[in-house]
Scaffold this motif. Structure first.
Motif, PDB file in Angstrom:
ATOM      1  N   PRO A   1      21.110  -0.857  -4.377  1.00 26.45           N
ATOM      2  CA  PRO A   1      20.064  -0.138  -5.107  1.00 26.45           C
ATOM      3  C   PRO A   1      18.814  -1.009  -5.304  1.00 26.45           C
ATOM      4  CG  PRO A   1      22.195   0.182  -6.149  1.00 26.45           C
ATOM      5  CD  PRO A   1      22.396  -0.888  -5.118  1.00 26.45           C
ATOM      6  N   GLU A   2      17.649  -0.380  -5.110  1.00 24.16           N
ATOM      7  CA  GLU A   2      16.379  -1.070  -5.285  1.00 24.16           C
ATOM      8  C   GLU A   2      15.433  -0.210  -6.106  1.00 24.16           C
ATOM      9  OE1 GLU A   2      14.435  -2.831  -1.972  1.00 24.16           O
ATOM     10  OE2 GLU A   2      16.280  -3.195  -0.852  1.00 24.16           O
ATOM     11  N   SER A   3      14.592  -0.879  -6.873  1.00 30.16           N
ATOM     12  CA  SER A   3      13.588  -0.182  -7.682  1.00 30.16           C
ATOM     13  C   SER A   3      12.370   0.116  -6.804  1.00 30.16           C
ATOM     14  CB  SER A   3      13.184  -1.036  -8.884  1.00 30.16           C
ATOM     15  OG  SER A   3      14.288  -1.241  -9.745  1.00 30.16           O
ATOM     16  N   ILE A   4      12.281   1.339  -6.323  1.00 28.20           N
ATOM     17  CA  ILE A   4      11.159   1.779  -5.485  1.00 28.20           C
ATOM     18  C   ILE A   4      10.466   2.914  -6.215  1.00 28.20           C
ATOM     19  CG2 ILE A   4      10.493   2.846  -3.301  1.00 28.20           C
ATOM     20  CD1 ILE A   4      12.762   1.360  -1.969  1.00 28.20           C
ATOM     21  N   ARG A   5       9.208   2.697  -6.555  1.00 23.99           N
ATOM     22  CA  ARG A   5       8.466   3.696  -7.319  1.00 23.99           C
ATOM     23  C   ARG A   5       7.791   4.735  -6.432  1.00 23.99           C
ATOM     24  NH1 ARG A   5      11.434   2.274 -10.334  1.00 23.99           N
ATOM     25  NH2 ARG A   5      11.203   0.906 -12.124  1.00 23.99           N
ATOM     26  N   GLU A   6       7.369   4.314  -5.251  1.00 23.56           N
ATOM     27  CA  GLU A   6       6.597   5.256  -4.426  1.00 23.56           C
ATOM     28  C   GLU A   6       6.691   4.850  -2.959  1.00 23.56           C
ATOM     29  OE1 GLU A   6       2.031   7.055  -4.064  1.00 23.56           O
ATOM     30  OE2 GLU A   6       2.557   5.631  -5.657  1.00 23.56           O
ATOM     31  N   ILE A   7       6.737   5.861  -2.087  1.00 20.31           N
ATOM     32  CA  ILE A   7       6.662   5.655  -0.639  1.00 20.31           C
ATOM     33  C   ILE A   7       5.557   6.566  -0.116  1.00 20.31           C
ATOM     34  CG2 ILE A   7       7.883   5.756   1.560  1.00 20.31           C
ATOM     35  CD1 ILE A   7      10.503   5.574  -0.009  1.00 20.31           C
ATOM     36  N   GLN A   8       4.632   6.000   0.616  1.00 21.97           N
ATOM     37  CA  GLN A   8       3.558   6.815   1.184  1.00 21.97           C
ATOM     38  C   GLN A   8       3.246   6.341   2.594  1.00 21.97           C
ATOM     39  OE1 GLN A   8       0.137   6.407  -1.348  1.00 21.97           O
ATOM     40  NE2 GLN A   8      -0.430   4.411  -0.527  1.00 21.97           N
ATOM     41  N   ILE A   9       2.667   7.236   3.380  1.00 28.88           N
ATOM     42  CA  ILE A   9       2.270   6.914   4.756  1.00 28.88           C
ATOM     43  C   ILE A   9       0.819   7.302   4.928  1.00 28.88           C
ATOM     44  CG2 ILE A   9       3.098   9.130   5.685  1.00 28.88           C
ATOM     45  CD1 ILE A   9       3.843   7.536   8.259  1.00 28.88           C
ATOM     46  N   THR A  10       0.070   6.466   5.629  1.00 25.09           N
ATOM     47  CA  THR A  10      -1.365   6.664   5.801  1.00 25.09           C
ATOM     48  C   THR A  10      -1.715   6.589   7.282  1.00 25.09           C
ATOM     49  OG1 THR A  10      -1.812   5.655   3.651  1.00 25.09           O
ATOM     50  CG2 THR A  10      -3.660   5.834   5.170  1.00 25.09           C
ATOM     51  N   LEU A  11      -2.519   7.544   7.734  1.00 22.07           N
ATOM     52  CA  LEU A  11      -3.092   7.525   9.082  1.00 22.07           C
ATOM     53  C   LEU A  11      -4.513   7.003   8.964  1.00 22.07           C
ATOM     54  CD1 LEU A  11      -3.110   8.263  12.121  1.00 22.07           C
ATOM     55  CD2 LEU A  11      -3.860  10.548  11.441  1.00 22.07           C
ATOM     56  N   LYS A  12      -4.800   5.913   9.679  1.00 19.16           N
ATOM     57  CA  LYS A  12      -6.109   5.280   9.568  1.00 19.16           C
ATOM     58  C   LYS A  12      -6.781   5.165  10.927  1.00 19.16           C
ATOM     59  CE  LYS A  12      -5.941   2.288   5.484  1.00 19.16           C
ATOM     60  NZ  LYS A  12      -6.110   0.892   5.014  1.00 19.16           N
ATOM     61  N   GLY A  13      -8.105   5.327  10.910  1.00 20.56           N
ATOM     62  CA  GLY A  13      -8.948   4.990  12.041  1.00 20.56           C
ATOM     63  C   GLY A  13     -10.053   4.092  11.543  1.00 20.56           C
ATOM     64  N   GLU A  14     -10.285   2.967  12.213  1.00 24.59           N
ATOM     65  CA  GLU A  14     -11.296   2.036  11.746  1.00 24.59           C
ATOM     66  C   GLU A  14     -11.985   1.366  12.923  1.00 24.59           C
ATOM     67  OE1 GLU A  14      -8.930  -0.400   9.178  1.00 24.59           O
ATOM     68  OE2 GLU A  14      -8.226  -1.696  10.807  1.00 24.59           O
ATOM     69  N   VAL A  15     -13.244   0.991  12.697  1.00 21.46           N
ATOM     70  CA  VAL A  15     -14.039   0.306  13.716  1.00 21.46           C
ATOM     71  C   VAL A  15     -14.430  -1.046  13.149  1.00 21.46           C
ATOM     72  CG1 VAL A  15     -16.137   1.490  12.913  1.00 21.46           C
ATOM     73  CG2 VAL A  15     -16.101   0.424  15.180  1.00 21.46           C
ATOM     74  N   THR A  16     -14.344  -2.078  13.996  1.00 19.24           N
ATOM     75  CA  THR A  16     -14.620  -3.443  13.564  1.00 19.24           C
ATOM     76  C   THR A  16     -15.612  -4.087  14.516  1.00 19.24           C
ATOM     77  OG1 THR A  16     -12.352  -3.609  12.727  1.00 19.24           O
ATOM     78  CG2 THR A  16     -13.606  -5.656  12.928  1.00 19.24           C
ATOM     79  N   TYR A  17     -16.644  -4.695  13.943  1.00 22.65           N
ATOM     80  CA  TYR A  17     -17.605  -5.487  14.702  1.00 22.65           C
ATOM     81  C   TYR A  17     -17.444  -6.954  14.321  1.00 22.65           C
ATOM     82  CZ  TYR A  17     -19.748  -0.940  15.536  1.00 22.65           C
ATOM     83  OH  TYR A  17     -19.968   0.366  15.888  1.00 22.65           O
ATOM     84  N   PRO A  18     -17.844  -7.885  15.178  1.00 18.16           N
ATOM     85  CA  PRO A  18     -17.674  -9.305  14.863  1.00 18.16           C
ATOM     86  C   PRO A  18     -18.325  -9.674  13.533  1.00 18.16           C
ATOM     87  CG  PRO A  18     -18.307  -9.036  17.159  1.00 18.16           C
ATOM     88  CD  PRO A  18     -18.429  -7.691  16.524  1.00 18.16           C
TER      89      PRO A  18
END
Length: 472
Positions: free
Chosen positions: A147-164
Motif C-alpha cells: 500500500p502507498e499513499s497516492i493522492r492523485e494520478i494525472q496524464i498530460t499531453l504536451k506540445g512544446e517548441v524550444t529555441y537555443p
C-alpha cells in the motif's frame, strides 16, 4: 480549396469572453510571417500561390499578458473535408497498422507504473505515431507491491517548441485526472483509461494578436529549433513523499494533402505515357518568366531559360516533381544535360532572437531530351524525386519549413541563384487520384555533386527525420 496544404483557419471572436483563459495544469516532464524580401536582379522568386494561408492573424482588444493558452473546448473544430486515401497512396510510415507501445517505471521484471498507448506506428519499438486529428488513447496501469499513499494520478499531453538559450514554449497542453483521493492508500493492480483528441490547430498569443496555426509536425534541427510532443504521467503523493513522473515522446504529422494533378497529367500516369509539354497542357504547368543567363548555364554562351513546373505546385512525399526546361540557344553551343544544376532546396526559417534562414539542398533534378529538341532550342524533360524522409512544408509561429525549386549556374560559374519558385511538400496525395510515377528513362539519374556550394550554410542531404525509423 479544400485539399490545400493548410486547413482553413476559423476566426476567433475578438472579445475576451470568447477565449477561455484557463489552462489545464500538467505534471513536470523529463529531462506573423514577415513579407518576402524584395527580389534582386539575380534572385527572382515567384510566390503567387492558390493555397490557403498557413495561419490567420486576429487583432485582440486586450493585452496578451491577460490571456493564456486556450483549453480544448475553445479551439475551433471542423470536419475533415476529404475522404481517406487508399492504403497504397500512403507513405510507408503512414500505414494504418496499429501498434501498442509500453513505457514503464520501476524495473523491467515488475514495473509499478506502466503507460500503454496505441498508435499507427508500424512496430512497437518505434515512437508512437499520430496524424491529423487522431485520438491519443491508452491506459495507465499501477502494480503496487505494498500500500502507498497516492493522492492523485494525472496524464498530460504536451506540445512544446524550444529555441537555443530559451525555455520551452508550450503550445498544446491537455490534462486528464485519472485518480484522486484525499486520504487512504492504494494497493494491488489498477488500470485507468485515457484519451485525447488532437486539435487541427492551436491559438498562440503574440503581442496583441491571436495567431491561429495548424498543429506543427515533430521536428528538430540541432542548435536551431526543436518541436516535441509527449505524454507525461504524474503520480502525486503527500507533502512528505516524492512524486513520480513517467514521460513518453510522440511523433505527430499534420495530415496535409496535395491538390489533384491536372487532368492531362493524371491521364498520362493512368495510361503510362509521357507528360504533355506546356504548350499542349498550359493549365498543367506553371511557366516562370524567362531568365537570360550569360555563361552560367552553358559555358561561354548566352541562353534564355524557360522553366516550367507541374501545376498545382503541391507534391506528396515519395513522388516525382515534374519539370520542363527550354533553353533558347542562338549560338547552338553544345549542351551537356549533366551540367544543369536545378535542385529542391529546403529553407528552415526561425524568427527567434537568434533566428535566420538555413538552406539545405535535399534533391537534384535529372533531365533527358524532349521531343522537338534542337541545338538552337534545347527542350528537356526533368523531374526531382521527393524523398520519403523530407519534413512536409509547415509554418508555425516563429518557425517554418519551406521548399523551392532553384536554378543554379554550372559548377565552374560563380555561385548564385538564377531562378527560384516555391513549391509545397505534403504528407499525402489527393484522395482518389492516381499516384504520380517517375518518367525518367532507365539509366537517367541526377548527376553527382562535384562540390559544395558556398551559399550560406548549404549542405547536400536527404531530409531530416525518417519517421518510420524513429525508435523509442
Amino acid at each position: 480549396m479544400s485539399n490545400a496544404i493548410a486547413p482553413a483557419s476559423k476566426p476567433l471572436p475578438p472579445t475576451p469572453s470568447a477565449i477561455d483563459s484557463s489552462r489545464d495544469e500538467g505534471g513536470t516532464p523529463e529531462p506573423p510571417k514577415p513579407p518576402p524580401p524584395r527580389p534582386s536582379a539575380r534572385r527572382r522568386r515567384h510566390r503567387e500561390t492558390p493555397f490557403l494561408p498557413f495561419y490567420e492573424k486576429i487583432e485582440l482588444p486586450f493585452s496578451s499578458s491577460q490571456a493564456s493558452l486556450p483549453s480544448q473546448a475553445s479551439l475551433p473544430s471542423y470536419a475533415s473535408q476529404s475522404s481517406p486515401p487508399s492504403q497504397a497512396s500512403l507513405p510507408l510510415y503512414a500505414s494504418p497498422v496499429r501498434s501498442e507501445h509500453r513505457f514503464t517505471l520501476g524495473g523491467t521484471e515488475r514495473p509499478w507504473l506502466t503507460l500503454r498507448v496505441s498508435s499507427r506506428a508500424p512496430r512497437p519499438d518505434f515512437l508512437p505515431l499520430f496524424m491529423g486529428s487522431e485520438t491519443v488513447a491508452g491506459f495507465v496501469e499501477l502494480d503496487l507491491a505494498k500500500p502507498e499513499s497516492i493522492r492523485e494520478i494525472q496524464i498530460t499531453l504536451k506540445g512544446e517548441v524550444t529555441y537555443p538559450s530559451k525555455e520551452p514554449k508550450i503550445f498544446l497542453e491537455k490534462s486528464r485526472g485519472l485518480h484522486a483521493q484525499a486520504s487512504g492508500k492504494l494497493s494491488g493492480q489498477q488500470s485507468h483509461p485515457f484519451s485525447f483528441t488532437l486539435p487541427d490547430q492551436v491559438t498562440l498569443y503574440e503581442s496583441d494578436w491571436a495567431m491561429v496555426y495548424p498543429l506543427p509536425p515533430k521536428f528538430s534541427e540541432k542548435g536551431v529549433v526543436y518541436i516535441d510532443y509527449k505524454l507525461v504521467v504524474s503520480v502525486l503523493r503527500g507533502k512528505f513523499s516524492p512524486d513520480s513522473t513517467l514521460s513518453a515522446n510522440l511523433v505527430y504529422l499534420p495530415e496535409t494533402i496535395a491538390e489533384r494533378p491536372s487532368f492531362l497529367r493524371e491521364q498520362a500516369y493512368v495510361h503510362n505515357r509521357p507528360l504533355d509539354p506546356p504548350e499542349r497542357n498550359p493549365g498543367g504547368w506553371k511557366t516562370l518568366p524567362p531568365v537570360e543567363a550569360v555563361g552560367t548555364v552553358i559555358p561561354n554562351a548566352t541562353v534564355t531559360v524557360h522553366l516550367s513546373i507541374a501545376n498545382p505546385l503541391t507534391f506528396p512525399l515519395g513522388t516525382p516533381l515534374p519539370l520542363f526546361l527550354e533553353l533558347r540557344n542562338p549560338s547552338e553551343t553544345p549542351l551537356d544535360p549533366h551540367t544543369l544544376d536545378i535542385r529542391l532546396v529546403r529553407s528552415l526559417t526561425t524568427r527567434a532572437v537568434t533566428g535566420g534562414t538555413r538552406a539545405l539542398d535535399v534533391a537534384r533534378a535529372a533531365f533527358w531530351p524532349a521531343p522537338d529538341s534542337a541545338r538552337h532550342c534545347v527542350r528537356l524533360c526533368g523531374e526531382i524525386t521527393l524523398g520519403r524522409r523530407l519534413t512536409p512544408s509547415f509554418d508555425f509561429s516563429q518557425c517554418s519549413v519551406r521548399y523551392a525549386v532553384v536554378v543554379y549556374p554550372h559548377a565552374d560559374a560563380p555561385p548564385e541563384t538564377l531562378l527560384e519558385e516555391e513549391v509545397f511538400v505534403t504528407l499525402r496525395g489527393a484522395p482518389g487520384a492516381t499516384t504520380p510515377r517517375a518518367q525518367a528513362p532507365a539509366g537517367v539519374a541526377p548527376p553527382q555533386d562535384v562540390r559544395q556550394r558556398a551559399l550560406a550554410p548549404r549542405y547536400f542531404a536527404d531530409g531530416d527525420i525518417d519517421f518510420s525509423l524513429v525508435r523509442a
